[in-house]
Design a protein around this motif. Structure first.
Motif, PDB file in Angstrom:
ATOM      1  N   ILE A  18      -1.710  29.378   9.294  1.00 53.22           N
ATOM      2  CA  ILE A  18      -0.961  30.124   8.294  1.00 53.22           C
ATOM      3  C   ILE A  18       0.465  30.297   8.810  1.00 53.22           C
ATOM      4  CG2 ILE A  18      -1.591  32.386   9.249  1.00 53.22           C
ATOM      5  CD1 ILE A  18      -1.738  33.472   6.409  1.00 53.22           C
ATOM      6  N   GLU A  76       3.802  33.457   5.179  1.00 53.83           N
ATOM      7  CA  GLU A  76       2.541  33.686   4.470  1.00 53.83           C
ATOM      8  C   GLU A  76       1.791  34.870   5.062  1.00 53.83           C
ATOM      9  OE1 GLU A  76       1.470  29.086   3.100  1.00 53.83           O
ATOM     10  OE2 GLU A  76       0.792  29.872   5.042  1.00 53.83           O
ATOM     11  N   ARG A 131       0.763  38.323   3.233  1.00 49.58           N
ATOM     12  CA  ARG A 131      -0.648  38.708   3.145  1.00 49.58           C
ATOM     13  C   ARG A 131      -0.865  40.129   3.674  1.00 49.58           C
ATOM     14  NH1 ARG A 131      -5.828  36.285   3.159  1.00 49.58           N
ATOM     15  NH2 ARG A 131      -7.200  38.033   2.612  1.00 49.58           N
TER      16      ARG A 131
END
Length: 237
Positions: free
Chosen positions: A215, A219, A223
């Protein structure tokens, strides 16, 4: 004999202090520069901690965030920037004594006092910082664990808890987090972020013994903001 014993004690203390200052994982410069340039975020640097607050006004909810062992507190500014800018949460990143949360004996109010307008407080932390956050949770409204788990038994409490883990974490592995699950309230929100490693929870580069993340940093920050935002929106769990 007493003189020799005293000398050994002094040598041991000096050794520990030196060890805590060596190998501290520094904040990556580019992500930190981006936070400093973000007009949506107001930054205050205090001796006790770094305060990141929404530039458009004070927030009702705050997060006292305790860094992992020997990680520069500034390394979490980029990771938590979206929590401030998107969720409107004031974040206080503590500056642990000797770079280790266990050596820091200050109570939660030493950090909440840095943002007196905040009325609801989450205490949380990354790795060893999360373990320390569990010890301070009785004085908070909620607990947020970042690649961490409790050594303190909070199962019988009515504390709202969210636990964010990484599927690729080689240190606070999903298995270790599952093994300590019984120490949290039954309704704790357990979230495993696919592709996240241990170091994905900060912007300080790779960490020895960790897994390989799939990831991106952006990102991951988004998140974390999504999960914390949902936690706050639901009345902290």
């Amino acid at each position: 004999m007493l003189l020799c014993l005293g000398a050994l004690v002094v040598a041991a203390v000096v050794g520990v202090v030196v060890w805590t200052q060596v190998g501290v994982m520094a904040a990556e410069p580019e992500p930190l520069a981006a936070v400093r340039a973000d007009e949506r975020i107001s930054i205050t640097d205090d001796a006790a901690g770094i305060v990141l607050s929404p530039a458009d006004g004070p927030s009702d909810t705050g997060l006292v965030f305790i860094p992992g062992a020997k990680v520069d507190p500034w390394a979490y500014a980029a990771t938590l920037a979206d929590v401030v800018a998107e969720d409107g949460v004031t974040v206080v990143i503590t500056k642990p004594w000797l770079n280790l949360a266990f050596f820091d004996l200050r109570g939660l109010d030493a950090f909440t006092s840095l943002a007196p307008d905040v009325s609801t407080w989450i205490v949380g932390g990354h790795s060893l910082g999360g373990v320390r956050a569990c010890q301070l949770a009785a004085d908070a409204d909620a607990l947020a664990l970042f690649a961490s788990y409790c050594a303190t038994d909070l199962a019988a409490s009515d504390l709202a808890v969210v636990s964010l883990a990484g599927s690729e974490d080689g240190l606070s592995t999903p298995e270790k987090i599952a093994d300590a699950r019984h120490l949290l309230p039954a309704d704790a929100d357990m979230v495993e972020i696919d592709g996240a490693s241990h170091a994905s929870f900060g912007a300080y580069g790779p960490q020895a013994g960790d897994g390989t993340p799939t990831i991106t940093d952006d990102e991951m920050a988004a998140r974390i903001a999504d999960e914390l935002g949902a936690f706050v929106a639901q009345g902290l769990g």
